[in-house]
Design an enzyme around this catalytic site. Structure first.
Site, PDB file in Angstrom:
ATOM      1  N   ASN A   9      69.737 -10.615  30.721  1.00  0.00           N
ATOM      2  CA  ASN A   9      69.515 -10.451  29.284  1.00  0.00           C
ATOM      3  C   ASN A   9      69.505 -11.859  28.683  1.00  0.00           C
ATOM      4  O   ASN A   9      70.551 -12.487  28.567  1.00  0.00           O
ATOM      5  CB  ASN A   9      70.654  -9.609  28.685  1.00  0.00           C
ATOM      6  CG  ASN A   9      70.594  -9.566  27.165  1.00  0.00           C
ATOM      7  OD1 ASN A   9      69.600  -9.974  26.559  1.00  0.00           O
ATOM      8  ND2 ASN A   9      71.653  -9.064  26.549  1.00  0.00           N
ATOM      9  N   TRP A  10      68.304 -12.299  28.352  1.00  0.00           N
ATOM     10  CA  TRP A  10      68.166 -13.691  27.885  1.00  0.00           C
ATOM     11  C   TRP A  10      68.666 -13.869  26.449  1.00  0.00           C
ATOM     12  O   TRP A  10      68.796 -14.979  25.979  1.00  0.00           O
ATOM     13  CB  TRP A  10      66.706 -14.135  27.968  1.00  0.00           C
ATOM     14  CG  TRP A  10      66.143 -14.218  29.358  1.00  0.00           C
ATOM     15  CD1 TRP A  10      66.718 -13.805  30.539  1.00  0.00           C
ATOM     16  CD2 TRP A  10      64.863 -14.759  29.720  1.00  0.00           C
ATOM     17  NE1 TRP A  10      65.874 -14.057  31.584  1.00  0.00           N
ATOM     18  CE2 TRP A  10      64.722 -14.630  31.125  1.00  0.00           C
ATOM     19  CE3 TRP A  10      63.801 -15.316  28.996  1.00  0.00           C
ATOM     20  CZ2 TRP A  10      63.588 -15.057  31.801  1.00  0.00           C
ATOM     21  CZ3 TRP A  10      62.663 -15.744  29.672  1.00  0.00           C
ATOM     22  CH2 TRP A  10      62.563 -15.612  31.063  1.00  0.00           C
ATOM     23  N   LYS A  11      68.882 -12.769  25.747  1.00  0.00           N
ATOM     24  CA  LYS A  11      69.296 -12.822  24.331  1.00  0.00           C
ATOM     25  C   LYS A  11      68.296 -13.672  23.528  1.00  0.00           C
ATOM     26  O   LYS A  11      67.135 -13.740  23.906  1.00  0.00           O
ATOM     27  CB  LYS A  11      70.742 -13.313  24.223  1.00  0.00           C
ATOM     28  CG  LYS A  11      71.688 -12.501  25.122  1.00  0.00           C
ATOM     29  CD  LYS A  11      73.130 -12.756  24.876  1.00  0.00           C
ATOM     30  CE  LYS A  11      73.956 -11.905  25.845  1.00  0.00           C
ATOM     31  NZ  LYS A  11      75.390 -12.029  25.622  1.00  0.00           N
ATOM     32  N   HIS A  98      73.560  -3.033  22.641  1.00  0.00           N
ATOM     33  CA  HIS A  98      74.340  -4.198  23.088  1.00  0.00           C
ATOM     34  C   HIS A  98      75.460  -4.467  22.076  1.00  0.00           C
ATOM     35  O   HIS A  98      75.271  -4.262  20.874  1.00  0.00           O
ATOM     36  CB  HIS A  98      73.437  -5.419  23.230  1.00  0.00           C
ATOM     37  CG  HIS A  98      74.123  -6.537  23.943  1.00  0.00           C
ATOM     38  ND1 HIS A  98      75.015  -7.375  23.317  1.00  0.00           N
ATOM     39  CD2 HIS A  98      74.081  -6.924  25.245  1.00  0.00           C
ATOM     40  CE1 HIS A  98      75.492  -8.238  24.204  1.00  0.00           C
ATOM     41  NE2 HIS A  98      74.945  -7.988  25.377  1.00  0.00           N
ATOM     42  N   GLU A 100      76.476  -7.042  20.785  1.00  0.00           N
ATOM     43  CA  GLU A 100      76.102  -7.965  19.694  1.00  0.00           C
ATOM     44  C   GLU A 100      75.378  -7.216  18.576  1.00  0.00           C
ATOM     45  O   GLU A 100      75.495  -7.569  17.407  1.00  0.00           O
ATOM     46  CB  GLU A 100      75.254  -9.113  20.273  1.00  0.00           C
ATOM     47  CG  GLU A 100      76.141 -10.075  21.058  1.00  0.00           C
ATOM     48  CD  GLU A 100      75.488 -10.744  22.255  1.00  0.00           C
ATOM     49  OE1 GLU A 100      74.242 -10.764  22.341  1.00  0.00           O
ATOM     50  OE2 GLU A 100      76.242 -11.243  23.119  1.00  0.00           O
ATOM     51  N   GLU A 168      80.056  -3.464  29.342  1.00  0.00           N
ATOM     52  CA  GLU A 168      80.276  -4.867  29.007  1.00  0.00           C
ATOM     53  C   GLU A 168      81.482  -4.965  28.067  1.00  0.00           C
ATOM     54  O   GLU A 168      81.340  -4.766  26.850  1.00  0.00           O
ATOM     55  CB  GLU A 168      79.042  -5.443  28.308  1.00  0.00           C
ATOM     56  CG  GLU A 168      77.778  -5.351  29.130  1.00  0.00           C
ATOM     57  CD  GLU A 168      76.718  -6.345  28.687  1.00  0.00           C
ATOM     58  OE1 GLU A 168      76.347  -7.180  29.500  1.00  0.00           O
ATOM     59  OE2 GLU A 168      76.293  -6.302  27.517  1.00  0.00           O
ATOM     60  N   GLY A 174      80.389 -13.893  27.420  1.00  0.00           N
ATOM     61  CA  GLY A 174      80.258 -15.303  27.056  1.00  0.00           C
ATOM     62  C   GLY A 174      81.569 -16.066  26.976  1.00  0.00           C
ATOM     63  O   GLY A 174      81.623 -17.165  26.427  1.00  0.00           O
ATOM     64  N   GLY A 235      74.133 -12.434  31.110  1.00  0.00           N
ATOM     65  CA  GLY A 235      73.691 -13.159  29.925  1.00  0.00           C
ATOM     66  C   GLY A 235      73.459 -14.626  30.253  1.00  0.00           C
ATOM     67  O   GLY A 235      72.429 -15.004  30.810  1.00  0.00           O
ATOM     68  N   GLY A 236      74.454 -15.462  29.948  1.00  0.00           N
ATOM     69  CA  GLY A 236      74.314 -16.912  30.110  1.00  0.00           C
ATOM     70  C   GLY A 236      73.764 -17.341  31.456  1.00  0.00           C
ATOM     71  O   GLY A 236      72.874 -18.202  31.532  1.00  0.00           O
TER      72      GLY A 236
HETATM   73  P1  13P Z   1      77.406 -13.282  29.564  1.00  0.00           P
HETATM   74  O1  13P Z   1      76.931 -13.081  30.987  1.00  0.00           O
HETATM   75  O2  13P Z   1      76.894 -14.555  28.957  1.00  0.00           O
HETATM   76  O3  13P Z   1      78.879 -13.121  29.450  1.00  0.00           O
HETATM   77  O4  13P Z   1      76.738 -12.110  28.690  1.00  0.00           O
HETATM   78  C1  13P Z   1      76.813 -10.802  29.126  1.00  0.00           C
HETATM   79  C2  13P Z   1      75.922  -9.984  28.278  1.00  0.00           C
HETATM   80  O5  13P Z   1      76.175  -9.786  27.099  1.00  0.00           O
HETATM   81  C3  13P Z   1      74.716  -9.421  28.907  1.00  0.00           C
HETATM   82  O6  13P Z   1      74.134  -8.451  28.110  1.00  0.00           O
END
Ligand code: 13P
Length: 252
Positions: A9-11, A98, A100, A168, A174, A235-236
């Site tokens: 997930n590149w956000k 998600h 977020e 998650e 993050g 994510g990251g």
């Molecule tokens: P991180 O891997 O950066 O902790 O993020 C996880 C995430 O929110 C994937 O959707």
């Protein structure tokens, strides 16, 4: 048998040049193999989705990070992008709910449910995200929170073909913090149980449950060997090919 899913997930990251380079690097890695023992998914920002999906993408599925709540393919919904449009761009998955979005965009379980239905009705696989906050975990509420989120945001006609769950924990996203293997096992088993209550155990067994939150090459092997962990939502670490593929490589 559930195949593991390694999903990025590149956000809200990447402009054209670095996004296309990152996607090409993923496609290149996949093309080095005749077959892969796991599935690969990347979810770039919508700004790059069409361009990335129009490249040859061997053994890699493409997904969006959200989908419109509007119950229509087209119409007066300024700024929205419908599931039909996302499919038209070449995606086959859509992340919904998600944390977020649940937090910053105030999306409720009811909203996530509608979005998941919109995605599924167009033939997209909905990746439905759930997870407790730090405060909820510390108050002993993790299992009841995820159970409520499953009941409230998973469509009742979900199967392994149109639904993936991503657990998650909000406090692990993050932050570099990761729950213990025992805690991951406990929550994933509870999610499977709740899916069985909702859909029947046969269907529940087909649905992949991903773990997400600070997954890295160094912890992926351990996390992905926990029972009922059917892959990772990254994510990251999905923004660097060495890290993303480093995670995937733990599954050969
Ligand atoms: P991180 O891997 O950066 O902790 O993020 C996880 C995430 O929110 C994937 O959707």
């Amino acid at each position: 048998m559930r195949r593991k899913l390694i999903a990025g997930n590149w956000k809200m990251n990447c402009l054209k040049e670095d996004g296309l380079a990152l996607a090409s690097a993923v496609f290149q890695k996949c093309s080095e193999y005749k077959t892969l023992p796991f599935d690969v998914l990347i979810c770039p920002p919508l700004s790059l989705l069409g361009q990335i999906a129009s490249l040859p993408h061997p053994m890699t599925a493409i997904g969006s990070q959200d989908v419109s709540l509007a119950p229509k393919d087209f119409g007066a919904f300024t700024g929205d992008v419908s599931a039909e449009m996302i499919k038209d761009l070449g995606a086959s998955y859509a992340i919904v709910g998600h944390s977020e979005r649940r937090t910053m965009r105030h999306e409720t379980d009811a909203v996530v449910l509608e979005k998941a239905k919109n995605a599924q009705q167009k033939g997209l696989t909905a990746v439905i995200c759930i997870g407790e906050t730090e405060q909820e975990r510390e108050s002993g509420l993790a299992l009841s929170v995820v159970s409520k989120q499953i009941k409230g945001s998973v469509p009742t006609d979900s199967t392994g073909d149109n639904c993936v769950i991503a657990y998650e924990p909000v406090w692990a996203i993050g932050t570099g913090k990761v729950p213990s293997v025992a805690d991951v096992a406990e929550v994933h088993a509870a999610i499977r149980h709740e899916l069985a209550n909702l859909l029947g155990s046969e269907k529940a067994e087909t649905i992949r449950i991903l773990y997400g939150g600070s997954v890295k090459p160094s912890n992926a092997k351990e996390l992905l060997s926990v029972p009922n962990v059917d892959g990772a939502l990254i994510g990251g670490a999905s923004l660097k090919i060495a890290d993303f593929w480093g995670i995937a490589e733990t599954q050969f």
